[in-house]
Design a protein around this motif. Structure first.
Motif, PDB file in Angstrom:
ATOM      1  N   THR A  69       0.840  -1.207   0.000  1.00  0.00           N
ATOM      2  CA  THR A  69       0.000   0.000   0.000  1.00  0.00           C
ATOM      3  C   THR A  69       0.870   1.250   0.000  1.00  0.00           C
ATOM      4  O   THR A  69       0.590   2.226  -0.709  1.00  0.00           O
ATOM      5  N   THR A  70       1.933   1.229   0.783  1.00  0.00           N
ATOM      6  CA  THR A  70       2.798   2.410   0.890  1.00  0.00           C
ATOM      7  C   THR A  70       3.526   2.661  -0.428  1.00  0.00           C
ATOM      8  O   THR A  70       3.627   3.808  -0.889  1.00  0.00           O
ATOM      9  N   GLU A  71       4.002   1.576  -1.055  1.00  0.00           N
ATOM     10  CA  GLU A  71       4.675   1.749  -2.355  1.00  0.00           C
ATOM     11  C   GLU A  71       3.685   2.258  -3.405  1.00  0.00           C
ATOM     12  O   GLU A  71       4.002   3.164  -4.190  1.00  0.00           O
ATOM     13  N   THR A  72       2.483   1.701  -3.397  1.00  0.00           N
ATOM     14  CA  THR A  72       1.463   2.153  -4.355  1.00  0.00           C
ATOM     15  C   THR A  72       1.113   3.615  -4.104  1.00  0.00           C
ATOM     16  O   THR A  72       0.950   4.400  -5.048  1.00  0.00           O
ATOM     17  N   GLY A 111      -6.206   8.566  -1.100  1.00  0.00           N
ATOM     18  CA  GLY A 111      -7.050   7.712  -1.950  1.00  0.00           C
ATOM     19  C   GLY A 111      -6.594   6.269  -1.908  1.00  0.00           C
ATOM     20  O   GLY A 111      -7.410   5.351  -1.697  1.00  0.00           O
ATOM     21  N   VAL A 112      -5.307   6.027  -2.085  1.00  0.00           N
ATOM     22  CA  VAL A 112      -4.777   4.664  -2.105  1.00  0.00           C
ATOM     23  C   VAL A 112      -4.977   4.000  -0.744  1.00  0.00           C
ATOM     24  O   VAL A 112      -5.406   2.849  -0.649  1.00  0.00           O
ATOM     25  N   VAL A 113      -4.673   4.732   0.325  1.00  0.00           N
ATOM     26  CA  VAL A 113      -4.742   4.142   1.664  1.00  0.00           C
ATOM     27  C   VAL A 113      -6.192   3.786   2.016  1.00  0.00           C
ATOM     28  O   VAL A 113      -6.475   2.692   2.507  1.00  0.00           O
ATOM     29  N   LEU A 139      -5.060   0.796   8.166  1.00  0.00           N
ATOM     30  CA  LEU A 139      -3.885   1.422   7.545  1.00  0.00           C
ATOM     31  C   LEU A 139      -3.997   2.919   7.787  1.00  0.00           C
ATOM     32  O   LEU A 139      -4.990   3.539   7.404  1.00  0.00           O
ATOM     33  N   THR A 140      -3.001   3.492   8.456  1.00  0.00           N
ATOM     34  CA  THR A 140      -3.092   4.890   8.876  1.00  0.00           C
ATOM     35  C   THR A 140      -1.893   5.678   8.375  1.00  0.00           C
ATOM     36  O   THR A 140      -0.748   5.248   8.527  1.00  0.00           O
ATOM     37  N   ILE A 141      -2.164   6.847   7.788  1.00  0.00           N
ATOM     38  CA  ILE A 141      -1.083   7.739   7.356  1.00  0.00           C
ATOM     39  C   ILE A 141      -0.493   8.431   8.584  1.00  0.00           C
ATOM     40  O   ILE A 141      -1.233   8.969   9.409  1.00  0.00           O
ATOM     41  N   VAL A 142       0.827   8.415   8.710  1.00  0.00           N
ATOM     42  CA  VAL A 142       1.499   9.146   9.784  1.00  0.00           C
ATOM     43  C   VAL A 142       1.626  10.605   9.344  1.00  0.00           C
ATOM     44  O   VAL A 142       2.326  10.913   8.385  1.00  0.00           O
ATOM     45  N   ARG A 143       0.942  11.494  10.039  1.00  0.00           N
ATOM     46  CA  ARG A 143       0.861  12.890   9.601  1.00  0.00           C
ATOM     47  C   ARG A 143       2.010  13.750  10.103  1.00  0.00           C
ATOM     48  O   ARG A 143       2.244  14.854   9.609  1.00  0.00           O
ATOM     49  N   GLU A 144       2.709  13.227  11.105  1.00  0.00           N
ATOM     50  CA  GLU A 144       3.749  14.004  11.759  1.00  0.00           C
ATOM     51  C   GLU A 144       4.997  14.176  10.877  1.00  0.00           C
ATOM     52  O   GLU A 144       5.760  15.109  11.056  1.00  0.00           O
ATOM     53  N   ARG A 191      -8.710   3.207  -0.092  1.00  0.00           N
ATOM     54  CA  ARG A 191      -9.158   2.090  -0.952  1.00  0.00           C
ATOM     55  C   ARG A 191      -8.619   0.758  -0.453  1.00  0.00           C
ATOM     56  O   ARG A 191      -9.362  -0.223  -0.352  1.00  0.00           O
ATOM     57  N   ASN A 192      -7.321   0.721  -0.136  1.00  0.00           N
ATOM     58  CA  ASN A 192      -6.724  -0.555   0.286  1.00  0.00           C
ATOM     59  C   ASN A 192      -7.214  -0.991   1.659  1.00  0.00           C
ATOM     60  O   ASN A 192      -7.381  -2.186   1.904  1.00  0.00           O
ATOM     61  N   ALA A 193      -7.463  -0.041   2.543  1.00  0.00           N
ATOM     62  CA  ALA A 193      -7.996  -0.391   3.868  1.00  0.00           C
ATOM     63  C   ALA A 193      -9.384  -1.018   3.708  1.00  0.00           C
ATOM     64  O   ALA A 193      -9.701  -2.041   4.328  1.00  0.00           O
ATOM     65  N   LYS A 194     -10.183  -0.421   2.854  1.00  0.00           N
ATOM     66  CA  LYS A 194     -11.541  -0.920   2.616  1.00  0.00           C
ATOM     67  C   LYS A 194     -11.498  -2.301   1.967  1.00  0.00           C
ATOM     68  O   LYS A 194     -12.181  -3.223   2.398  1.00  0.00           O
ATOM     69  N   ARG A 195     -10.668  -2.447   0.945  1.00  0.00           N
ATOM     70  CA  ARG A 195     -10.597  -3.688   0.168  1.00  0.00           C
ATOM     71  C   ARG A 195     -10.103  -4.861   1.024  1.00  0.00           C
ATOM     72  O   ARG A 195     -10.583  -5.980   0.898  1.00  0.00           O
ATOM     73  N   THR A 196      -9.135  -4.590   1.910  1.00  0.00           N
ATOM     74  CA  THR A 196      -8.498  -5.682   2.658  1.00  0.00           C
ATOM     75  C   THR A 196      -9.063  -5.828   4.063  1.00  0.00           C
ATOM     76  O   THR A 196      -8.784  -6.815   4.741  1.00  0.00           O
TER      77      THR A 196
END
Ligand code: MF3
Ligand code: CO
Ligand code: CO
Length: 281
Positions: A134-137, A161-163, A174-179, A165-170
């Motif tokens: 997911t991160t590479e995508t 968008g990618v994160v 999956l969480t984006i680190v905002r810091e 979609r992939n969280a929903k699909r799988t």
């Protein structure tokens, strides 16, 4: 923000950055080949250091605010800025390797590259594989979005968008680190502006030929809360969840983008998005 200026590079300067970028790509390629159970992160760091020395390039992490190594190697719940040490990799580990260098032009100016990848060692869990992929995508979707977009804010939209979609699909968290965010790059490793991996109200500067950015999504399989270890560098998740980090240095050029830390300029990574990398004029 007013007047937040972005360094503009000439085509010649971008060519120097590509030279740095390809050196980083080859260095990380050597490290990636050496990753196996039993090798220590310090041994991986030495491979990188010696390669840069042999190439006449200079490590840009080493000595940066006192940072003690050529690479950052962050295993499992280490998110970023892991210091290479005597830890020996084990089957199932999730290993992020971040590395960079600069090369010097005829005026004595250094031109920087910065890139990171994450792999699993041997047999790995399905969750870890989803996290890494997911991160590479997310990285390549963001780079493609820059090729098609008009503002830097395209990056955050693409990563989210990618994160999502992939969280929903799988069904995985999956969480984006905002810091931690991407950044401008060129005559220094870190230049303005910040490049957030999430949508913000500020759409970011308009993209112009000669700009260069380090795009670097960092994603965790749990909560994004982190802390820094006593070594004052290593960032770890509070809940122990694993992290992945992918990064490329990319140039905005007339007609699109060129990925400076990919040996093919981004041909393979951008192809799924119907994007062909532009060339430096
Ligand atoms: N290369 C990292 C980044 O992606 C920063 C490393 S900081 C250092 O921005 F001190 F470890 F070099
Ligand atoms: Co980096
Ligand atoms: Co960076």
């Amino acid at each position: 923000m007013f007047g937040a200026s972005v360094e503009i590079k000439t085509p010649t300067q971008l060519a120097h950055m590509e030279r740095a970028g390809h050196t980083v790509a080859r260095m990380l390629g050597l490290v990636r080949e050496a990753i196996a159970p039993g090798i220590t992160t310090k041994e991986l760091d030495r491979i990188a250091y010696e390669y840069l020395e042999e190439q006449g390039a200079t490590p840009n992490f080493l000595g940066y605010y006192g940072y003690p190594a050529t690479l950052c190697i962050s295993v499992n719940d280490r998110v970023v800025h892991g210091i290479p040490d005597r830890y020996a990799l084990r089957e199932g580990d999730v290993v992020s390797v971040d590395g960079g260098c600069f090369v010097t032009d005829e005026t004595g100016t250094g031109w920087h590259g910065d890139s990171a990848f994450t792999v699993t060692v041997g047999e790995s869990s399905a969750l870890d594989r989803i996290l890494v992929e997911t991160t590479e995508t997310a990285l390549w979707a963001a780079l493609a979005a820059l090729a098609n977009g008009s503002r830097l804010g395209a990056v955050g939209r693409a990563v989210e968008g990618v994160v999502e979609r992939n969280a929903k699909r799988t069904g995985q968290r999956l969480t984006i680190v905002r810091e931690y965010v991407g950044h401008g790059i060129g005559t220094a490793m870190h230049l303005p502006p910040d490049v957030p991996n999430f949508v913000s109200r500020d759409k970011g500067p308009r993209l112009k030929p000669g700009m260069a950015f380090a795009i670097e999504p960092i994603i965790v399989a749990g909560s994004q809360a982190t802390r820094i270890l006593d070594d004052e560098w290593t960032v770890v998740t509070l809940d122990g969840s694993h992290a992945a980090h992918w990064e490329h240095t990319v140039a905005i050029v007339e007609g699109g983008v060129r990925v400076l830390t990919a040996l093919d300029g981004g041909v393979a990574g951008l192809a799924p998005y119907g994007v062909i990398p532009a060339t430096i004029p």
